[in-house]
Scaffold this motif. Structure first.
Motif, PDB file in Angstrom:
ATOM      1  N   LYS A  68       0.854  -1.186   0.000  1.00 31.63           N
ATOM      2  CA  LYS A  68       0.000   0.000   0.000  1.00 31.63           C
ATOM      3  C   LYS A  68       0.887   1.232   0.000  1.00 31.63           C
ATOM      4  O   LYS A  68       1.975   1.225   0.573  1.00 31.63           O
ATOM      5  N   PHE A  69       0.389   2.277  -0.642  1.00 33.20           N
ATOM      6  CA  PHE A  69       1.153   3.510  -0.739  1.00 33.20           C
ATOM      7  C   PHE A  69       0.340   4.676  -0.199  1.00 33.20           C
ATOM      8  O   PHE A  69      -0.887   4.707  -0.299  1.00 33.20           O
ATOM      9  N   CYS A  70       1.049   5.635   0.359  1.00 36.09           N
ATOM     10  CA  CYS A  70       0.437   6.804   0.970  1.00 36.09           C
ATOM     11  C   CYS A  70      -0.250   7.656  -0.091  1.00 36.09           C
ATOM     12  O   CYS A  70       0.312   7.934  -1.148  1.00 36.09           O
ATOM     13  N   ARG A  71      -1.464   8.097   0.217  1.00 38.80           N
ATOM     14  CA  ARG A  71      -2.208   8.955  -0.702  1.00 38.80           C
ATOM     15  C   ARG A  71      -1.660  10.378  -0.730  1.00 38.80           C
ATOM     16  O   ARG A  71      -1.869  11.126  -1.671  1.00 38.80           O
ATOM     17  N   GLU A  72      -0.934  10.744   0.330  1.00 35.98           N
ATOM     18  CA  GLU A  72      -0.409  12.100   0.443  1.00 35.98           C
ATOM     19  C   GLU A  72       0.951  12.255  -0.244  1.00 35.98           C
ATOM     20  O   GLU A  72       1.178  13.200  -0.976  1.00 35.98           O
ATOM     21  N   CYS A  73       1.878  11.315   0.022  1.00 31.61           N
ATOM     22  CA  CYS A  73       3.253  11.500  -0.468  1.00 31.61           C
ATOM     23  C   CYS A  73       3.779  10.321  -1.293  1.00 31.61           C
ATOM     24  O   CYS A  73       4.937  10.323  -1.697  1.00 31.61           O
ATOM     25  N   ASN A  74       2.958   9.301  -1.537  1.00 32.02           N
ATOM     26  CA  ASN A  74       3.300   8.132  -2.352  1.00 32.02           C
ATOM     27  C   ASN A  74       4.415   7.257  -1.780  1.00 32.02           C
ATOM     28  O   ASN A  74       5.034   6.488  -2.505  1.00 32.02           O
ATOM     29  N   ASN A  75       4.714   7.357  -0.500  1.00 34.94           N
ATOM     30  CA  ASN A  75       5.664   6.452   0.128  1.00 34.94           C
ATOM     31  C   ASN A  75       4.941   5.187   0.583  1.00 34.94           C
ATOM     32  O   ASN A  75       3.716   5.141   0.649  1.00 34.94           O
ATOM     33  N   ILE A  76       5.708   4.177   0.916  1.00 35.10           N
ATOM     34  CA  ILE A  76       5.119   2.903   1.344  1.00 35.10           C
ATOM     35  C   ILE A  76       4.441   3.070   2.700  1.00 35.10           C
ATOM     36  O   ILE A  76       4.969   3.724   3.597  1.00 35.10           O
ATOM     37  N   LEU A  77       3.263   2.452   2.843  1.00 32.93           N
ATOM     38  CA  LEU A  77       2.574   2.401   4.128  1.00 32.93           C
ATOM     39  C   LEU A  77       2.982   1.118   4.843  1.00 32.93           C
ATOM     40  O   LEU A  77       3.013   0.044   4.251  1.00 32.93           O
ATOM     41  N   TYR A  78       3.329   1.241   6.115  1.00 36.53           N
ATOM     42  CA  TYR A  78       3.779   0.112   6.914  1.00 36.53           C
ATOM     43  C   TYR A  78       2.697  -0.303   7.897  1.00 36.53           C
ATOM     44  O   TYR A  78       1.995   0.546   8.449  1.00 36.53           O
ATOM     45  N   PRO A  79       2.549  -1.609   8.138  1.00 34.71           N
ATOM     46  CA  PRO A  79       1.527  -2.059   9.085  1.00 34.71           C
ATOM     47  C   PRO A  79       1.888  -1.679  10.516  1.00 34.71           C
ATOM     48  O   PRO A  79       3.047  -1.742  10.920  1.00 34.71           O
ATOM     49  N   LYS A  80       0.867  -1.249  11.257  1.00 32.01           N
ATOM     50  CA  LYS A  80       0.995  -0.933  12.683  1.00 32.01           C
ATOM     51  C   LYS A  80      -0.244  -1.457  13.366  1.00 32.01           C
ATOM     52  O   LYS A  80      -1.271  -1.688  12.741  1.00 32.01           O
ATOM     53  N   GLU A  81      -0.143  -1.604  14.679  1.00 32.29           N
ATOM     54  CA  GLU A  81      -1.311  -2.074  15.413  1.00 32.29           C
ATOM     55  C   GLU A  81      -1.657  -1.119  16.542  1.00 32.29           C
ATOM     56  O   GLU A  81      -0.796  -0.451  17.093  1.00 32.29           O
ATOM     57  N   ASP A  82      -2.914  -1.069  16.825  1.00 32.73           N
ATOM     58  CA  ASP A  82      -3.395  -0.342  17.996  1.00 32.73           C
ATOM     59  C   ASP A  82      -3.825  -1.421  18.987  1.00 32.73           C
ATOM     60  O   ASP A  82      -4.880  -2.030  18.834  1.00 32.73           O
ATOM     61  N   ARG A  83      -2.975  -1.672  19.977  1.00 30.94           N
ATOM     62  CA  ARG A  83      -3.234  -2.776  20.910  1.00 30.94           C
ATOM     63  C   ARG A  83      -4.469  -2.532  21.760  1.00 30.94           C
ATOM     64  O   ARG A  83      -5.166  -3.467  22.124  1.00 30.94           O
ATOM     65  N   ASP A  84      -4.741  -1.280  22.081  1.00 30.61           N
ATOM     66  CA  ASP A  84      -5.917  -0.987  22.912  1.00 30.61           C
ATOM     67  C   ASP A  84      -7.202  -1.294  22.157  1.00 30.61           C
ATOM     68  O   ASP A  84      -8.128  -1.892  22.701  1.00 30.61           O
ATOM     69  N   LYS A  85      -7.285  -0.864  20.920  1.00 28.85           N
ATOM     70  CA  LYS A  85      -8.491  -1.084  20.111  1.00 28.85           C
ATOM     71  C   LYS A  85      -8.461  -2.410  19.352  1.00 28.85           C
ATOM     72  O   LYS A  85      -9.448  -2.783  18.726  1.00 28.85           O
ATOM     73  N   ARG A  86      -7.308  -3.090  19.401  1.00 29.81           N
ATOM     74  CA  ARG A  86      -7.123  -4.352  18.697  1.00 29.81           C
ATOM     75  C   ARG A  86      -7.441  -4.221  17.211  1.00 29.81           C
ATOM     76  O   ARG A  86      -8.190  -5.019  16.640  1.00 29.81           O
TER      77      ARG A  86
END
Length: 114
Positions: free
Chosen positions: A5-23
């Protein structure tokens, strides 16, 4: 399966992250502050497909492996050759270890277990 996936703003790669609180899983840009929620929880999936020949070839090659122990106390039931390589492994659907033999005759390669 997810794709890059690529950023809609700057076209760089999007990296997966997690929100542990919201799962939840989301993708974030490391260049700008852009984030988007993932529509799939699978980040990466590695599928290995083997053909029947690949599985068989592994056992045939062990006869020429100099690091495996050899025995001359068994005879191949197929060709009568008096030398075999042996090793222990788990057999499919069984518990514990099984002793496998592979005939060392270059023309045979027969395998059996005890």
């Amino acid at each position: 399966m997810s794709t890059m996936k690529f950023c809609r703003e700057c076209n760089n790669i999007l990296y997966p992250k997690e929100d542990r609180d919201k799962r939840t899983l989301f993708f974030a840009c490391r260049n700008c502050e852009h984030q988007e929620v993932s529509d799939n929880n699978c980040v990466y999936r590695n599928e290995v497909h083997h053909t029947a020949g690949e599985r068989t070839q592994v056992l045939q090659d062990v006869a020429s492996d100099p690091t495996l122990p050899r025995t001359k106390t068994v005879r191949c039931a197929l060709c009568g050759h008096g030398e075999a390589v042996f090793f222990q492994a788990t057999a499919r659907g069984e518990e514990g270890m099984t002793l496998f033999f592979v005939c060392c005759s270059p023309d045979c390669g027969h395998r059996w277990r005890e």
